[in-house]
Enzyme design. Structure first.
Site, PDB file in Angstrom:
ATOM      1  N   THR A  98       0.847  -1.179   0.000  1.00 48.78           N
ATOM      2  CA  THR A  98       0.000   0.000   0.000  1.00 48.78           C
ATOM      3  C   THR A  98       0.892   1.241   0.000  1.00 48.78           C
ATOM      4  OG1 THR A  98      -0.172   0.073   2.425  1.00 48.78           O
ATOM      5  CG2 THR A  98      -1.808  -1.257   1.232  1.00 48.78           C
ATOM      6  N   LYS A 127       8.239   1.767   2.678  1.00 46.68           N
ATOM      7  CA  LYS A 127       9.292   2.305   3.545  1.00 46.68           C
ATOM      8  C   LYS A 127       8.795   2.633   4.941  1.00 46.68           C
ATOM      9  CE  LYS A 127       9.858   5.522   0.464  1.00 46.68           C
ATOM     10  NZ  LYS A 127       9.142   4.931  -0.688  1.00 46.68           N
ATOM     11  N   GLU A 151      13.336  -6.050   1.288  1.00 51.05           N
ATOM     12  CA  GLU A 151      14.427  -5.677   0.397  1.00 51.05           C
ATOM     13  C   GLU A 151      14.065  -4.499  -0.497  1.00 51.05           C
ATOM     14  OE1 GLU A 151      17.666  -5.042  -0.825  1.00 51.05           O
ATOM     15  OE2 GLU A 151      17.876  -7.085  -0.068  1.00 51.05           O
ATOM     16  N   GLU A 211       5.307  11.752  -8.685  1.00 55.72           N
ATOM     17  CA  GLU A 211       3.878  11.794  -8.380  1.00 55.72           C
ATOM     18  C   GLU A 211       3.318  13.180  -8.701  1.00 55.72           C
ATOM     19  OE1 GLU A 211       2.195   9.190  -7.427  1.00 55.72           O
ATOM     20  OE2 GLU A 211       3.907   7.852  -7.098  1.00 55.72           O
ATOM     21  N   LYS A 226      14.723   6.181   3.644  1.00 54.92           N
ATOM     22  CA  LYS A 226      15.652   5.145   3.194  1.00 54.92           C
ATOM     23  C   LYS A 226      16.970   5.204   3.952  1.00 54.92           C
ATOM     24  CE  LYS A 226      13.553   4.963  -1.399  1.00 54.92           C
ATOM     25  NZ  LYS A 226      13.731   5.211  -2.848  1.00 54.92           N
TER      26      LYS A 226
END
Length: 351
Positions: A98, A127, A151, A211, A226
């Site tokens: 999602t 994330k 991953e 986006e 990240k």
């Protein structure tokens, strides 16, 4: 040969691509990865929920259009009952794909938690749960003797986490630098070619890299998440987003880009992590003008890359796709393979 039943939470580009791989490759996929896969549940904001313990006809659901729903199909409902499906599906692996919520990770954190509490392994490309609740969720997975794999949360299908954990085992990694957002890297590259920031962002949106709201890419919050994942997973830092200073690329002008080029440098949005001799870890996201000798300077377009500074090998750099539906679906598949290996090992130990 082992077998896994799969529940897909979200049926957008990435999980749809995974379904396409499972459907189109069939027996060949089973031979390649050493286990058979069957999708038994799907939830989606558009289509609703579908649970069929005998296996879903993937050809049928992949042909559905946006004005259709699962209602009327056996086991179908027009409502996307995510948590109900997660807790009650017969699947042993839940694939959570999602949207990423950078504030609190919801609803994905709750999705992952529900699956692990139900004794189901999880793979996610999201994330949010990893950066914001990774330690809790990993402990929960261990308590229930299942796996939490992610991953694809950093570099899509490019296996940066597994590379560090497995291939680079035995090395001391003192610092990590990465180009971790393909959109910002594309934008900076277009600015080198003469575009303004706004024009480059618009081009990235037209190509599907950015986006409609490009803030997370341009202002660095995507990279910030990240960086947290890399710092915690590889260096054991235990940091949060509050510990990562962040500056995006919106302040970079055409003049800055031209001046750097004149000096043989290229602007990159870089996520940096460093551990000093005392063990303290510092982390940041900021645009840097890199000289040609830097391992990240030549990374162009929407490509991502990470450079590890190690004690025995010097700098080790891995680059590859940082986005893309099929590329990210491969990350999910690689996690499923890892889950299968873990479960096979447990079964062998129990005999």
């Amino acid at each position: 040969m082992s077998h896994h039943d799969i529940a897909l939470i979200g049926f957008g580009g990435v999980n749809r691509a995974l379904a396409e791989i499972i459907h189109s490759r069939g027996e060949r996929l089973a031979a390649d990865i050493g286990c058979t896969l069957r999708v038994v549940a799907i939830t989606d904001l558009r289509f609703g929920s579908l649970m069929q313990s005998e296996g879903i006809d993937l050809a049928a659901v992949l042909s559905m259009t946006g004005d259709q729903s699962f209602a009327g199909m056996p086991g179908g409902d027009s409502e996307p009952k995510n948590e109900h499906v997660i807790r009650h599906t017969t699947a042993d692996i839940v694939v959570e794909a999602t949207f990423t919520n950078p504030i609190d990770g919801e609803p994905a954190v709750s999705h992952v938690r529900a699956a692990l509490e139900s004794g189901k392994s999880v793979t996610t490309t999201n994330k949010g749960p990893v950066a914001l609740a990774g330690r809790e969720l990993s402990a929960l997975a261990e308590a229930h003797r299942v796996r939490f794999e992610y991953e694809g949360s950093v570099m899509s299908g490019t296996p940066v986490l597994r590379l560090a954990a497995e291939t680079l085992k035995g090395l001391q990694i003192s610092s990590i630098q990465g180009i971790l957002n393909g959109t910002s890297n594309f934008v900076l590259g277009r600015m080198e070619a003469g575009s303004s920031l706004d024009a480059a962002v618009a081009e990235a949106q037209a190509l599907g890299y950015a986006e409609a709201d490009p803030t997370a890419d341009v202002e660095g919050s995507d990279v910030q998440l990240k960086v947290v994942i890399l710092a915690n997973e590889i260096l054991g830092a235990g940091i949060t987003t509050a510990d990562v200073s962040r500056t995006g690329i919106s302040g970079i002008t055409e003049h800055d880009v031209a001046a750097a080029a004149a000096d043989g440098e290229r602007w990159k949005l870089v996520g940096s992590i460093a551990r000093d001799e005392s063990g303290s870890v510092t982390a940041s996201v900021q645009p840097l003008a890199l000289g040609a000798e830097h391992p990240l300077a030549g990374i162009s377009g929407a490509t991502n890359a990470v450079a590890f500074t190690t004690d025995l090998l010097g700098t080790v750099t891995i680059s590859g796709p940082g986005a893309g539906r099929m590329e990210t679906a491969y990350a999910l598949l690689s996690d499923i393979i890892a889950i299968d290996a873990h479960q096979t090992a447990l079964a062998g130990a129990a005999r």
